[in-house]
Scaffold this motif. Sequence first.
Motif, mmCIF file in Angstrom:
data_model
loop_
_atom_site.group_PDB
_atom_site.id
_atom_site.type_symbol
_atom_site.label_atom_id
_atom_site.label_comp_id
_atom_site.label_asym_id
_atom_site.label_seq_id
_atom_site.Cartn_x
_atom_site.Cartn_y
_atom_site.Cartn_z
ATOM 1 N N THR A 101 18.126 101.773 33.202
ATOM 2 C CA THR A 101 18.577 101.376 34.543
ATOM 3 C C THR A 101 20.068 101.080 34.514
ATOM 4 N N THR A 110 17.719 103.885 39.000
ATOM 5 C CA THR A 110 16.729 104.250 37.991
ATOM 6 C C THR A 110 16.516 105.763 38.076
ATOM 7 N N PRO A 111 16.676 106.476 36.966
ATOM 8 C CA PRO A 111 16.444 107.922 37.025
ATOM 9 C C PRO A 111 14.979 108.217 37.339
ATOM 10 N N ASP A 112 14.739 109.245 38.122
ATOM 11 C CA ASP A 112 13.368 109.644 38.469
ATOM 12 C C ASP A 112 13.059 110.935 37.729
ATOM 13 N N ASP A 157 10.380 112.587 37.389
ATOM 14 C CA ASP A 157 9.461 113.533 38.027
ATOM 15 C C ASP A 157 10.157 114.362 39.102
ATOM 16 N N ARG A 158 10.869 113.661 40.015
ATOM 17 C CA ARG A 158 11.457 114.380 41.143
ATOM 18 C C ARG A 158 12.915 114.753 40.887
ATOM 19 N N PHE A 179 17.878 110.066 41.302
ATOM 20 C CA PHE A 179 17.773 108.641 41.018
ATOM 21 C C PHE A 179 17.090 107.903 42.148
ATOM 22 N N HIS A 180 16.325 106.907 41.752
ATOM 23 C CA HIS A 180 15.811 105.964 42.729
ATOM 24 C C HIS A 180 16.818 104.821 42.825
ATOM 25 N N THR A 238 16.053 101.191 50.293
ATOM 26 C CA THR A 238 15.891 102.043 49.112
ATOM 27 C C THR A 238 16.143 103.493 49.531
ATOM 28 N N HIS A 291 16.157 107.644 47.779
ATOM 29 C CA HIS A 291 16.024 108.534 46.633
ATOM 30 C C HIS A 291 17.179 109.528 46.680
ATOM 31 N N VAL A 297 18.314 112.606 45.723
ATOM 32 C CA VAL A 297 17.784 113.840 45.141
ATOM 33 C C VAL A 297 18.952 114.704 44.682
#
Lengths: 119, 423
Positions: free
Chosen positions: B218, B285-287, B289-290, B293-294, B337, B339, B341
């Motif tokens: 994070t 926070t890196p995501d 799956d998608r 970053f979140h 929040t 995302h 992308v």
Amino acid sequence: MTKHLTLRTRTTTAGPVVEIAGDLDYDTADKVRAALPGLGLRPGQQLVLDLAGLSFCDSSGITVLIAARNHALAAGASIALAAVPDRVSRIFRIVGLAQVFPTHPTAAAAEAAWRPTGG
Amino acid sequence: MCETNDEEGGGPEGDEGPVDEQAQFSALLEDSAEDLYEHAPCGYLSTQLDGRIAKINTTLLDWLGYQREDLVGRKHFSDLLTVGGRLYHETHFAPLLRMQGEINGIALELKAADGARLPVLVTSTVKTGSDGQPLLIRTTVFDARDRRAYETELLRARREADQERDRLQVLATTLQQTLLPPALVDVPGLDVAAHYHIASVDQVGGDFYDLFPLAAGTWGLFLGDVCGKGAAAAAITSLARYTLRAAAVYDPDPVAVLGNLNTVLNHEYNGDDPRFCTVVFGLLTPDPDRGGFHITLASGGHPPALLMRADGTADFLPTPGGQLIGVLRDAHIATTTVHLVPGDTLLLHTDGLTEAHTGPTAGGDDRYGDDALLDFGRALAPTTASSTISAVRDLLDTFGSGVEDDTALLAIHAPQPPSEEQQ
């Protein structure tokens, strides 16, 4: 670049009304700050800042409005803003001060809304 | 004086004294007009129209160290001047005197017999005959050594003040640099760019930003604006920056981080000199799956971040209800929040940008404003962090001196994976 700031203070039954006109910014905020002790606020009174003539307000301007609020609360008085210009109320919304300062459309409305609290 | 008149019985004002006393007094004053001329406290000089010296008083001769016969009929007034003075006399003094018939208080330097220089103030008038024809030039010369010394002292003081100001500017710049990270950390999979626009070289501004690693995987980022400028603002900027970094280590929850900062500032500054700042704090926070970053953003009364999406749209990310940090005991912190992308870019900014004066002279009443910034973002999207920063820097340049306040910019961008870019 900065417009002059002018202050006019008058007294009503509810308490002092300060008309702040011009640009309220880093260069002019101290003028308002310096005027606070001379208001002679008494417990239960309401300090009204009439912003009808306010053309600009930056973070230093916000600071001095908060200083006025602290000053009023320390004196056992309350504070209200009158005729807040759209630009300033937008800044107030961004910095989250809209809930902190009661506002009224005019100084007269602020005076009418005042109820003696008995100090 | 009035009282004296009353006591004297209210007689007519003026010369009531005994006649002989007055005569004595005037005799004492001016026993000889010639003596007054020769020993006046200023130099007198009469020259012919071509500048040849016709008459000169003792005072001026003494100042210069000449005998009367050295000068009268032999030298021109300009011969008494330094080379620079002679040039000035030729090109300005003499023509103006001819044109106006008089010239007042001109600073020149006379050259004494021993070569010493005597700074003087010179006044000349042209004496004309009854037919209006110019006859000769009368000149008075005042010793200006004291005045020149005073001017030299003023110049020296000014040079010192200039040096002081240079030193102050270096100090302000250095202090400013300590308030900003020397380099932004490298976050894998994130393109980052930042810029700090200094509005005044004399005063430290109160904007700040940072991006730093937190617990595994994070990252924390913040950008904020302390009210006011100068040393007082810098002290709070420093306090805010270190408090935010320390608080994020103990509890990275953005609301908790800003809550901690609010408590610290509220304890330090209150009363008639309240100090506040507006801050956006983000947790990245890196995501896996998608992709991308979140991000959780918490705002303490700060202007909303601008999201420029991969699909070319752009919007502010408002955090309504968030309150400025430092003046209210329980400031409300609002969060949102998002995302980020791949292809999205997020811009955090301080209001030096949106409050900048715009217009041809940048001195008008128009401020750039949020709507213009949103349009700017829509035109820019899709973009990258470095493109965003360079575009906003260009924009700031067009405002010139219209940018009255420091402006901090921090852009983050999730790049497209290489495989997708090729599609």
